[in-house]
Enzyme design. Structure first.
Site, PDB file in Angstrom:
ATOM      1  N   CYS A 153     -17.472   3.450  -3.175  1.00  0.00           N
ATOM      2  CA  CYS A 153     -16.368   4.043  -2.415  1.00  0.00           C
ATOM      3  C   CYS A 153     -16.786   5.386  -1.816  1.00  0.00           C
ATOM      4  O   CYS A 153     -16.224   5.841  -0.828  1.00  0.00           O
ATOM      5  CB  CYS A 153     -15.169   4.231  -3.322  1.00  0.00           C
ATOM      6  SG  CYS A 153     -15.570   5.221  -4.767  1.00  0.00           S
ATOM      7  N   GLU A 166      -8.198  11.538 -11.002  1.00  0.00           N
ATOM      8  CA  GLU A 166      -8.721  11.216 -12.322  1.00  0.00           C
ATOM      9  C   GLU A 166      -9.681  12.323 -12.730  1.00  0.00           C
ATOM     10  O   GLU A 166      -9.957  13.224 -11.953  1.00  0.00           O
ATOM     11  CB  GLU A 166      -9.455   9.869 -12.274  1.00  0.00           C
ATOM     12  CG  GLU A 166      -8.518   8.705 -11.934  1.00  0.00           C
ATOM     13  CD  GLU A 166      -9.211   7.350 -11.991  1.00  0.00           C
ATOM     14  OE1 GLU A 166     -10.432   7.296 -11.777  1.00  0.00           O
ATOM     15  OE2 GLU A 166      -8.508   6.362 -12.225  1.00  0.00           O
ATOM     16  N   GLY A 172      -9.678   0.254  -6.505  1.00  0.00           N
ATOM     17  CA  GLY A 172      -9.981  -0.936  -5.713  1.00  0.00           C
ATOM     18  C   GLY A 172      -9.662  -0.684  -4.258  1.00  0.00           C
ATOM     19  O   GLY A 172      -9.619   0.461  -3.804  1.00  0.00           O
ATOM     20  N   THR A 189      -4.973  -3.663  -1.653  1.00  0.00           N
ATOM     21  CA  THR A 189      -4.520  -4.036  -2.999  1.00  0.00           C
ATOM     22  C   THR A 189      -3.685  -2.902  -3.587  1.00  0.00           C
ATOM     23  O   THR A 189      -2.652  -3.156  -4.229  1.00  0.00           O
ATOM     24  CB  THR A 189      -5.724  -4.328  -3.933  1.00  0.00           C
ATOM     25  OG1 THR A 189      -6.668  -5.111  -3.231  1.00  0.00           O
ATOM     26  CG2 THR A 189      -5.296  -5.043  -5.187  1.00  0.00           C
ATOM     27  N   GLU A 197      -6.990   4.824  -6.890  1.00  0.00           N
ATOM     28  CA  GLU A 197      -8.284   5.275  -6.336  1.00  0.00           C
ATOM     29  C   GLU A 197      -8.730   4.180  -5.380  1.00  0.00           C
ATOM     30  O   GLU A 197      -9.128   3.095  -5.822  1.00  0.00           O
ATOM     31  CB  GLU A 197      -9.309   5.450  -7.459  1.00  0.00           C
ATOM     32  CG  GLU A 197      -8.931   6.487  -8.508  1.00  0.00           C
ATOM     33  CD  GLU A 197      -8.965   7.900  -7.974  1.00  0.00           C
ATOM     34  OE1 GLU A 197      -9.587   8.140  -6.929  1.00  0.00           O
ATOM     35  OE2 GLU A 197      -8.342   8.773  -8.600  1.00  0.00           O
TER      36      GLU A 197
HETATM   37  P1  NAD Z   1      -9.919  -5.187  -4.957  1.00  0.00           P
HETATM   38  O1  NAD Z   1      -8.777  -4.351  -4.530  1.00  0.00           O
HETATM   39  O2  NAD Z   1     -10.075  -6.520  -4.316  1.00  0.00           O
HETATM   40  O3  NAD Z   1      -9.871  -5.493  -6.520  1.00  0.00           O
HETATM   41  C1  NAD Z   1      -9.811  -4.468  -7.498  1.00  0.00           C
HETATM   42  C2  NAD Z   1      -9.183  -5.010  -8.768  1.00  0.00           C
HETATM   43  O4  NAD Z   1      -7.819  -5.338  -8.500  1.00  0.00           O
HETATM   44  C3  NAD Z   1      -9.828  -6.301  -9.275  1.00  0.00           C
HETATM   45  O5  NAD Z   1      -9.802  -6.284 -10.676  1.00  0.00           O
HETATM   46  C4  NAD Z   1      -8.916  -7.379  -8.730  1.00  0.00           C
HETATM   47  O6  NAD Z   1      -8.946  -8.573  -9.465  1.00  0.00           O
HETATM   48  C5  NAD Z   1      -7.561  -6.702  -8.846  1.00  0.00           C
HETATM   49  N1  NAD Z   1      -6.531  -7.211  -7.922  1.00  0.00           N
HETATM   50  C6  NAD Z   1      -6.710  -7.802  -6.711  1.00  0.00           C
HETATM   51  N2  NAD Z   1      -5.504  -8.104  -6.173  1.00  0.00           N
HETATM   52  C7  NAD Z   1      -4.551  -7.686  -7.048  1.00  0.00           C
HETATM   53  C8  NAD Z   1      -3.128  -7.687  -7.052  1.00  0.00           C
HETATM   54  N3  NAD Z   1      -2.433  -8.189  -6.049  1.00  0.00           N
HETATM   55  N4  NAD Z   1      -2.488  -7.143  -8.101  1.00  0.00           N
HETATM   56  C9  NAD Z   1      -3.193  -6.601  -9.124  1.00  0.00           C
HETATM   57  N5  NAD Z   1      -4.536  -6.580  -9.182  1.00  0.00           N
HETATM   58  C10 NAD Z   1      -5.204  -7.104  -8.156  1.00  0.00           C
HETATM   59  O7  NAD Z   1     -11.213  -4.309  -4.765  1.00  0.00           O
HETATM   60  P2  NAD Z   1     -12.729  -4.744  -4.957  1.00  0.00           P
HETATM   61  O8  NAD Z   1     -13.131  -5.618  -3.814  1.00  0.00           O
HETATM   62  O9  NAD Z   1     -12.933  -5.223  -6.348  1.00  0.00           O
HETATM   63  O10 NAD Z   1     -13.466  -3.314  -4.834  1.00  0.00           O
HETATM   64  C11 NAD Z   1     -13.841  -2.741  -3.621  1.00  0.00           C
HETATM   65  C12 NAD Z   1     -12.861  -1.668  -3.204  1.00  0.00           C
HETATM   66  O11 NAD Z   1     -12.704  -0.716  -4.237  1.00  0.00           O
HETATM   67  C13 NAD Z   1     -13.342  -0.882  -1.996  1.00  0.00           C
HETATM   68  O12 NAD Z   1     -12.270  -0.703  -1.106  1.00  0.00           O
HETATM   69  C14 NAD Z   1     -13.753   0.459  -2.590  1.00  0.00           C
HETATM   70  O13 NAD Z   1     -13.696   1.557  -1.715  1.00  0.00           O
HETATM   71  C15 NAD Z   1     -12.775   0.606  -3.703  1.00  0.00           C
HETATM   72  N6  NAD Z   1     -13.272   1.542  -4.698  1.00  0.00           N
HETATM   73  C16 NAD Z   1     -12.676   2.770  -4.796  1.00  0.00           C
HETATM   74  C17 NAD Z   1     -13.145   3.709  -5.714  1.00  0.00           C
HETATM   75  C18 NAD Z   1     -12.512   5.080  -5.854  1.00  0.00           C
HETATM   76  O14 NAD Z   1     -12.796   5.741  -6.834  1.00  0.00           O
HETATM   77  N7  NAD Z   1     -11.683   5.512  -4.919  1.00  0.00           N
HETATM   78  C19 NAD Z   1     -14.221   3.379  -6.538  1.00  0.00           C
HETATM   79  C20 NAD Z   1     -14.814   2.126  -6.406  1.00  0.00           C
HETATM   80  C21 NAD Z   1     -14.324   1.211  -5.483  1.00  0.00           C
END
Ligand code: NAD
Length: 480
Positions: A282, A461, A226, A230, A248
């Site tokens: 990402c 991973e 994510g 976060t 990630e």
């Molecule tokens: P996000 O961080 O908002 O949410 C990701 C997950 O975490 C969701 O399930 C969300 O409900 C949960 N979450 C949110 N706040 C939390 C907390 N305080 N504690 C625990 N869980 C929590 O991200 P998003 O908007 O869903 O996704 C977009 C982001 O993900 C972008 O920054 C993107 O680059 C990243 N991403 C990274 C990869 C990678 O492999 N590096 C792959 C895909 C997406």
């Protein structure tokens, strides 16, 4: 209206407090499903189920675990078309992309780890005639897998599959913005005969159930994909409890195009890297560095290709650009286009909201944007936008391209386009990036380590890296 349920202890359960969130179809802007807004009570039920199932699952033979994972892969393949449609409706991505990438990859994740675990061997280190060491790798217990909305089933299965293969029981928390295919996965697991409690899927918002999950003392490891912010919040909760953590996170990836590249290939690659999945990957290459001698013709051709991308209803077969995930996200992306203007950038194409007539007229569509005239260190070029916005930057030599490409706090992925393979190797070595592609983009072998440096994450991973993460190591030393 579909009502999604949690999958806990092998059963579908409504959230205890009866609280639900709207699941909105990005292409129409209308709610079409209800997602459980789970809380600590629902989480406790999942923890109890996962704890109860752990001893039995950890004792299963590797062959039996492998067999069950293969059955899940087959279930996904059997329902591939319906899952692709569900993924497209839930996220706004073109159905063709979901069909070609998201769903086959979700099945491949289960299949891959079903096989990988049968080849996962322990190590032995002899000390001559003095002693012999051998290493045991045991499952950790109950682990948490949290995933984002952009590749819902693809990324959730990328975590669940190795965790289960290694003998852990899992509590998964999909994104509340795209929970539908995770819901379906529960049914596929029941049909595959996965024992109750081995996988539990709890839906809800990050700050409520996500945070409670990562903070729960029963959770031994957290695999999170994510946003970087976060990730930092999760690390601050998990680190004091010494949980294993794989993060990630975000990216701001460079695409580096040298004058000696195969021009057609590089144009295709740069375009795909910038705008695949509406730029909501990402790995997307949102900073396109182009050697000055080919900058103008490359720019002209790239803009023409971006303008030719077919934007429309994600469920139409020929759509190449679908809708962004939410209105708030669309507004965020638009605010970056405005920021780019304020920072002195020129918008060469796109960057405006588009109305798609018919059923999608209230959807969250944005015309893919290409910008130029910005410095490499302005905010537009340093912060993750996560939408269809890419910036062109000319460069004069390798050192300049490298310094600027490395000049962000992220370090996830990069692509380099050149016919000079010596240079390809040289640049790959010097890039601060967990993944480097030369003359390609997004070509994945599931055995390879995947992850980012700097603020793009911690840990890797993929392949045995994932199986190592989901196991606890013990070295046994025997004096001879
Ligand atoms: P996000 O961080 O908002 O949410 C990701 C997950 O975490 C969701 O399930 C969300 O409900 C949960 N979450 C949110 N706040 C939390 C907390 N305080 N504690 C625990 N869980 C929590 O991200 P998003 O908007 O869903 O996704 C977009 C982001 O993900 C972008 O920054 C993107 O680059 C990243 N991403 C990274 C990869 C990678 O492999 N590096 C792959 C895909 C997406």
């Amino acid at each position: 209206m579909i009502t999604i349920a949690n999958y806990v202890g092998g059963k579908f359960l409504a959230p205890a407090a009866g609280h639900y969130l709207d699941d909105i179809e990005p292409a129409t802007g209308r709610p079409y499903a209800l997602v459980p807004g789970s809380d600590a009570v629902d989480l406790e039920a999942a923890v109890a189920a996962a704890r109860g199932a752990f001893p039995g699952w950890a004792r299963q033979t590797v062959e039996e675990r492998s067999r069950l994972l293969l059955r899940i892969a087959e279930g996904i393949e059997r329902e591939a078309e319906a899952l692709a449609r569900a993924e497209s409706i839930d996220t706004g991505k073109p159905i063709g992309l979901a069909r070609q990438v998201d769903i086959p990859r979700a099945a491949a994740n289960f299949r891959f780890f079903a096989h990988a675990v049968t080849q996962f061997a322990s190590e032995s280190h002899g000390m001559g005639t003095a002693a012999i060491n051998y290493t045991l790798r045991d499952p950790l217990g109950v682990v948490a897998c949290l995933s984002p909305w952009n590749l819902p089933l693809y990324l959730l299965s990328w975590k669940i599959a190795p965790a289960l293969a290694a003998g852990n029981t899992v509590i998964a928390k999909p994104s509340e913005l795209a929970p539908m295919t995770a819901y379906w996965l529960g049914r596929i697991c029941i049909e595959a005969g996965l024992p109750p409690g081995v996988l539990n899927i709890v839906h809800g918002s990050g700050p409520s159930v996500g945070q409670a999950l990562v903070a729960h003392p029963a959770i031994k490891a957290i695999s999170f994909t994510g946003g970087t912010k976060t990730g930092a919040a999760i690390a601050s909760v998990a680190a004091p409890q010494f949980k294993k953590l794989s993060l990630e996170l975000g990216g701001k990836n460079p695409t580096i195009v040298f004058a000696d590249c195969d021009r057609e290939q590089a144009l295709d690659g740069a375009l795909r890297a910038a705008f695949a999945n509406q730029g909501e990957l990402c790995l997307c290459g949102s900073r396109i560095f182009v050697e000055r001698s080919i900058y103008e013709p490359f720019k002209r051709d790239l803009v023409a290709r971006a303008e030719a991308l077919r934007l429309g209803d994600p469920l139409s077969e020929d759509t190449e650009q679908g809708a962004l995930i939410t209105e708030a996200h669309l507004d965020k992306v638009l605010s970056y286009v405005q920021l780019a203007r304020e920072e002195g950038g020129r918008i060469l194409t796109g960057g405006v909201r588009v109305t798609v007539p018919g059923r999608c007229e209230a959807g969250y569509f944005l015309k893919p944007a290409i910008l130029e005239g910005l410095t490499h260190d302005c905010r537009t070029n340093r912060e993750e936008i996560f939408g269809p916005v890419a910036c062109l930057l000319p460069f004069d030599d390798e050192d300049e391209a490298l310094a600027e490409a490395n000049g962000t706090e992220f370090g996830l992925a990069a692509s380099v386009w050149t016919r000079d393979l010596q240079r390809g190797h040289r640049i790959a070595q010097r890039l601060d990036s967990g993944v480097v592609w030369v003359n390609t983009w997004l070509l994945r072998d599931l055995r390879t380590p995947f992850g980012g440096m700097k603020h793009s994450g911690v840990g890797r991973e993929g392949g045995f890296e994932a199986l190592r993460f989901f196991t606890e190591v013990k070295n046994v030393c025997i004096k001879l």
